[in-house]
Design a protein around this motif. Structure first.
Motif, short mmCIF file in Angstrom:
data_model
loop_
_atom_site.label_atom_id
_atom_site.label_comp_id
_atom_site.label_asym_id
_atom_site.label_seq_id
_atom_site.Cartn_x
_atom_site.Cartn_y
_atom_site.Cartn_z
N TRP A 6 0.79 -1.11 0.06
CA TRP A 6 0.02 -0.12 0.08
C TRP A 6 0.86 1.41 -0.06
O TRP A 6 0.41 2.38 -0.23
N ASP A 7 2.23 1.36 0.51
CA ASP A 7 2.84 2.37 0.26
C ASP A 7 3.86 2.37 -1.10
O ASP A 7 4.81 3.16 -1.16
N ASP A 8 3.70 1.41 -1.91
CA ASP A 8 4.68 1.12 -2.98
C ASP A 8 4.30 2.00 -4.28
O ASP A 8 3.41 1.53 -4.95
N HIS A 9 4.55 3.28 -4.21
CA HIS A 9 3.93 4.20 -5.28
C HIS A 9 5.00 4.27 -6.69
O HIS A 9 4.77 4.85 -7.26
N SER A 10 6.04 3.64 -6.28
CA SER A 10 7.12 3.39 -7.52
C SER A 10 7.06 2.27 -8.16
O SER A 10 7.99 1.90 -9.15
N ASP A 11 6.13 1.44 -7.88
CA ASP A 11 5.95 0.18 -8.55
C ASP A 11 7.27 -0.95 -8.11
O ASP A 11 7.76 -1.52 -9.00
N VAL A 12 7.97 -0.43 -7.19
CA VAL A 12 9.05 -1.44 -6.64
C VAL A 12 8.93 -2.87 -6.64
O VAL A 12 9.51 -3.58 -6.91
N ARG A 13 7.85 -3.13 -5.90
CA ARG A 13 7.49 -4.63 -5.61
C ARG A 13 7.21 -5.53 -6.88
O ARG A 13 7.62 -6.39 -6.90
N PRO A 14 6.33 -4.82 -7.85
CA PRO A 14 6.34 -5.45 -9.01
C PRO A 14 7.43 -5.79 -9.84
O PRO A 14 7.64 -6.70 -10.56
N THR A 15 8.31 -4.62 -9.88
CA THR A 15 9.43 -4.58 -10.70
C THR A 15 10.34 -5.89 -9.98
O THR A 15 10.98 -6.53 -10.84
N LEU A 16 10.52 -5.93 -8.91
CA LEU A 16 11.54 -6.98 -8.17
C LEU A 16 10.75 -8.45 -8.41
O LEU A 16 11.60 -9.41 -8.62
N ARG A 17 9.35 -8.45 -8.07
CA ARG A 17 8.88 -9.74 -8.32
C ARG A 17 8.96 -10.36 -9.85
O ARG A 17 9.36 -11.51 -10.01
N HIS A 18 9.15 -9.38 -10.69
CA HIS A 18 9.08 -9.83 -12.30
C HIS A 18 10.46 -10.07 -12.41
O HIS A 18 11.03 -11.39 -12.95
N GLY A 19 11.66 -9.43 -11.73
CA GLY A 19 12.94 -10.31 -11.83
C GLY A 19 13.12 -11.42 -11.22
O GLY A 19 13.93 -12.35 -11.83
N PHE A 20 12.83 -11.64 -10.04
CA PHE A 20 12.83 -12.63 -9.24
C PHE A 20 12.14 -13.95 -9.90
O PHE A 20 12.34 -15.09 -9.83
N GLY A 21 10.96 -13.64 -10.49
CA GLY A 21 10.31 -14.54 -11.06
C GLY A 21 10.85 -14.97 -12.27
O GLY A 21 10.40 -16.00 -12.77
#
Length: 292
Positions: free
Chosen positions: A123-138
């Motif tokens: 809910w605090d991820d305003h720069s889409d950091v988590r989707p970016t990292l999930r895409h990389g690790f995925g």
């Protein structure tokens, strides 16, 4: 000297543990870097050893420099990654890390992570950091070993997230170490569905008292598993056996081996001591040999 002797000297330089990951300041790393400048033969062998033992990226600048090093550094097999510090809330670093993971997605077999994934919630991820990292690790499709020092590799992009952990995407994963995982029934179900997993290291895990891990695990698979519980409070495991009388009936053949390892000197600072121990053992490549 004949080139064969020079190459033999280079091989003798390597750390005694084949899984060790060395920092840039280590004399072995510096020597291998020097050998990349001697001739084509030493460069070829030195590059191979550097990609196996010396990819130690502990800042955004180091990842950036590594990306600029050239195509000869596009087949990393082992890496220590700690590009963030107190928080992952940094979009440019997240993009750099995603690029690194994608560039080496087919070669990376071993990762040691010092990344605070829980420092930024969805809910605090305003720069889409988590989707970016999930895409990389995925994107990792050859990973066999993964250690995260800070948490359970929390990469949910929505909350609450009922999906499977990111490590369930790594179908070749044989060894996994996570910190402060919620080891409830859903967790053990995810572990059971990992087709190649052989060993699990749980550091300061939650829900061990409330969950019969053997029943939860063997409800979904019959595959053997080694479990190492790293915690200074070993009483919780003993209490669990008393609370669950069906402990033995769930695993009459003893296919789940459970070991307890209390971290030395963790009395005053159990969090810091256990994380420091995991980091040290992970970089040395000796974590999986620990006997509890």
């Amino acid at each position: 000297l004949p080139i064969e002797l020079v190459l033999m000297v280079m091989t003798c330089l390597l750390p005694s543990n084949e899984h060790a990951i060395l920092p840039r300041s280590d004399p072995i790393t510096k020597t291998l870097l020097s050998f990349t400048l001697v001739c084509h033969e030493t460069q070829r062998l030195a590059n191979r050893y550097l990609l196996k033992h010396c990819v130690h990226l502990a800042s955004a600048r180091q990842i950036s420099y590594f990306q600029l090093a050239g195509p000869q550094f596009r087949a990393v097999t082992s890496a220590f990654l700690a590009p963030f510090h107190q928080t992952i809330d940094n979009g440019p670093i997240a993009i750099q890390l995603r690029t690194f993971l994608q560039n080496n997605s087919s070669s990376l077999k071993r990762l040691v992570l010092d990344i605070p994934f829980r420092s930024l919630y969805p809910w605090d991820d305003h720069s889409d950091v988590r989707p970016t990292l999930r895409h990389g690790f995925g994107s990792l499709n050859s990973l066999e070993e993964c250690i995260n020092i800070r948490d359970e590799i929390f990469l949910a992009t929505i909350f609450p997230d009922r999906g499977a952990p990111i490590w369930t995407c790594w179908t070749k994963l044989r060894r996994l170490a996570v910190y402060n995982a919620n080891a409830d029934g859903d967790f053990w179900r995810s572990v059971a569905l990992m087709p190649a997993l052989e060993m699990l290291v749980l550091t300061r895990a939650d829900a061990l008292q409330e969950t019969n891990m053997k029943c939860a695990y063997f409800s979904h698979t019959k595959r053997p598993l080694k479990v190492l519980i790293v915690d200074g409070e070993s009483q919780q495991f003993i209490v669990q056996r008393v609370w669950w009388p069906e402990w033995e009936t769930a695993d009459p053949e003893g296919r789940m081996t459970i070991m307890m390892y209390p971290v030395p000197g963790s009395g005053d600072d159990p969090i810091g001591a256990s994380q420091a121990w995991i980091k040290r053992e992970g970089q040395r490549g000796t974590l999986w040999d620990t006997v509890g």
